[in-house]
Structure formats: structure tokens, C-alpha cells
Design a protein around this motif. Structure first.
Motif, PDB file in Angstrom:
ATOM      1  N   UNK A   3     -22.293  93.880  26.977  1.00 10.79           N
ATOM      2  CA  UNK A   3     -22.758  92.369  27.241  1.00 10.79           C
ATOM      3  C   UNK A   3     -22.381  91.739  26.619  1.00 10.79           C
ATOM      4  N   UNK A   4     -22.652  90.788  26.891  1.00 11.31           N
ATOM      5  CA  UNK A   4     -22.324  89.486  26.394  1.00 11.31           C
ATOM      6  C   UNK A   4     -23.436  88.993  25.949  1.00 11.31           C
ATOM      7  N   UNK A   5     -23.720  88.038  24.678  1.00  9.35           N
ATOM      8  CA  UNK A   5     -25.252  87.454  24.377  1.00  9.35           C
ATOM      9  C   UNK A   5     -24.711  85.606  23.449  1.00  9.35           C
ATOM     10  N   UNK A   6     -25.112  85.314  23.597  1.00 10.20           N
ATOM     11  CA  UNK A   6     -25.079  83.887  23.077  1.00 10.20           C
ATOM     12  C   UNK A   6     -26.427  82.707  22.391  1.00 10.20           C
ATOM     13  N   UNK A   7     -26.357  83.079  20.862  1.00  8.58           N
ATOM     14  CA  UNK A   7     -26.878  82.474  20.233  1.00  8.58           C
ATOM     15  C   UNK A   7     -27.284  81.636  20.446  1.00  8.58           C
ATOM     16  N   UNK A  46     -28.635  86.792  14.948  1.00 10.83           N
ATOM     17  CA  UNK A  46     -29.181  87.297  15.265  1.00 10.83           C
ATOM     18  C   UNK A  46     -29.897  87.128  16.523  1.00 10.83           C
ATOM     19  N   UNK A  47     -30.087  86.392  17.502  1.00  8.90           N
ATOM     20  CA  UNK A  47     -29.881  85.584  18.381  1.00  8.90           C
ATOM     21  C   UNK A  47     -29.592  86.429  19.342  1.00  8.90           C
ATOM     22  N   UNK A  94     -17.193  92.068  19.080  1.00  4.45           N
ATOM     23  CA  UNK A  94     -16.718  90.898  18.684  1.00  4.45           C
ATOM     24  C   UNK A  94     -17.733  90.095  18.216  1.00  4.45           C
ATOM     25  N   UNK A  95     -17.577  89.408  17.334  1.00  5.03           N
ATOM     26  CA  UNK A  95     -19.186  87.838  17.651  1.00  5.03           C
ATOM     27  C   UNK A  95     -17.860  87.084  17.453  1.00  5.03           C
ATOM     28  N   UNK A  96     -18.165  85.769  18.170  1.00  8.26           N
ATOM     29  CA  UNK A  96     -17.379  83.863  17.538  1.00  8.26           C
ATOM     30  C   UNK A  96     -18.559  83.055  17.748  1.00  8.26           C
ATOM     31  N   UNK A  97     -18.154  82.358  16.423  1.00  7.62           N
ATOM     32  CA  UNK A  97     -19.191  81.537  15.826  1.00  7.62           C
ATOM     33  C   UNK A  97     -18.857  80.065  15.973  1.00  7.62           C
ATOM     34  N   UNK A  98     -19.663  78.666  15.819  1.00  7.67           N
ATOM     35  CA  UNK A  98     -19.173  77.419  15.812  1.00  7.67           C
ATOM     36  C   UNK A  98     -19.900  77.252  15.727  1.00  7.67           C
ATOM     37  N   UNK A  99     -19.680  76.014  13.879  1.00  8.27           N
ATOM     38  CA  UNK A  99     -20.454  75.315  13.440  1.00  8.27           C
ATOM     39  C   UNK A  99     -20.486  74.253  13.214  1.00  8.27           C
ATOM     40  N   UNK A 148     -25.726  72.511  13.282  1.00  6.89           N
ATOM     41  CA  UNK A 148     -25.668  73.423  14.477  1.00  6.89           C
ATOM     42  C   UNK A 148     -24.727  74.108  14.852  1.00  6.89           C
ATOM     43  N   UNK A 149     -24.946  75.107  14.948  1.00  6.36           N
ATOM     44  CA  UNK A 149     -25.150  76.070  15.168  1.00  6.36           C
ATOM     45  C   UNK A 149     -24.799  77.141  17.437  1.00  6.36           C
ATOM     46  N   UNK A 150     -23.560  77.266  17.296  1.00  3.96           N
ATOM     47  CA  UNK A 150     -23.304  78.869  18.392  1.00  3.96           C
ATOM     48  C   UNK A 150     -22.311  79.443  18.238  1.00  3.96           C
ATOM     49  N   UNK A 151     -23.793  81.013  18.506  1.00  3.31           N
ATOM     50  CA  UNK A 151     -22.714  82.022  18.693  1.00  3.31           C
ATOM     51  C   UNK A 151     -23.257  83.117  19.717  1.00  3.31           C
TER      52      UNK A 151
END
Length: 157
Positions: A3-7, A46-47, A94-99, A148-151
Motif C-alpha cells: 500500500x502507498x500512503x501520502x501525507x 505520520x499521516x 521506503x519513504x520519500x519526502x519533499x520539503x 510545507x511537506x509531502x511524504x
């Protein structure tokens, strides 16, 4: 099963607060306004994890209307949710994030932030990546008024 999650999270930057990103205090004259310590990166992570696992969102776990979460350490909030995600049988691929942040420059702190997040989750730093973009002087981000952040995450069972 995967499953993929978007926060996502966004906070106003204000004087008199610490700038917390991924559990690391970044030296800067402004920090995130928020009910907890305001760590937008950990809130988005977390989200993403809660969304991918179907367990809820950060607001349902830690309502901002409850005084006990005032100035809470976002590492503790993430760790609490991550324990529930693991109990449900999930592990992190894995986790990928953009600040999105105009200033300060994030690159000098990237490895420390990656290691901090990996430490909270108990995973390898190679499973986490964080990058930053500016607002090119446009909007709340570009004018230095917000961060602002997307994860995104990949959970496997």
C-alpha cells in the motif's frame, strides 16, 4: 500486499518558535506555529503511514483540541502511530519526502534528518529520503511565511 500512503502538512513560520524538521532543530530565526512542536515533516510522515495502513490520520490520534498534545514532541507522536502500524502487520518499504521551504537551506541538515527519522521508525536510513525545494519567491513558501511537506511511503505486509 503493498500500500502507498501520502501525507501532507503546512505550517506558518513565526518568530519565537524552533524550526523542527524530522526531529532535528534547524537553526533559523523562525519556527513552525502549531499545537505540538510543529514538525511538519514528522506530521506528514505520520499521516502517510496511517493512511497507507488504513488506521486513520494524525488528527484522529492526537486532536489539537486536547491540551495534553500542546507542544508535544512529534517524534513521540510518530513513534506511537508507527507502533500501531507495525502491530497491524505492516513494515516500511521506503519513504520519500519533499520539503517546500525558502530559507534556510536544507541540504546541510539532510543526512541528520534522514538518520533521525530512521531512528524513530527503527529502519535503515537507506529506506528514507528527504529533499527540499524553494518556492522561487512565490506564495507563502517563497515569501518565507510557511513551510510545507509531502511524504509518500510504501508499506508491505
Amino acid at each position: 500486499m503493498i500500500r502507498v500512503g501520502l501525507g501532507y502538512d503546512k505550517h506558518v513560520l513565526t518568530e519565537g518558535r524552533k524550526l523542527m524538521l524530522g526531529g532535528v532543530e534547524i537553526p533559523f530565526e523562525k519556527g513552525e506555529a502549531g499545537h505540538s512542536d510543529g514538525d511538519v515533516l514528522l506530521h506528514a510522515i505520520t499521516d502517510a503511514l496511517l493512511g497507507a495502513s488504513g488506521l486513520g490520520d494524525i488528527g484522529s490520534y492526537f486532536p489539537p483540541s486536547e491540551a495534553k498534545w500542546k507542544d508535544a514532541d512529534s517524534k513521540l507522536l510518530l513513534k506511537t502511530c508507527w507502533e500501531d502500524v507495525k502491530k497491524a502487520g505492516w513494515h516500511l518499504g521506503n519513504m520519500d519526502c519533499v520539503i517546500a521551504l525558502e530559507r534556510p537551506k536544507f541540504l546541510p541538515y539532510r543526512q541528520q534528518v534522514i538518520e533521525s527519522i530512521a531512528g524513530v521508525l527503527g529502519v535503515e536510513p537507506s529506506q528514507i529520503f528527504v529533499k527540499a525545494k524553494t518556492g522561487e519567491k512565490l506564495g507563502d513558501i517563497g515569501q518565507g511565511r510557511a513551510v510545507e511537506v509531502w511524504a509518500t511511503c510504501l508499506l508491505e505486509k
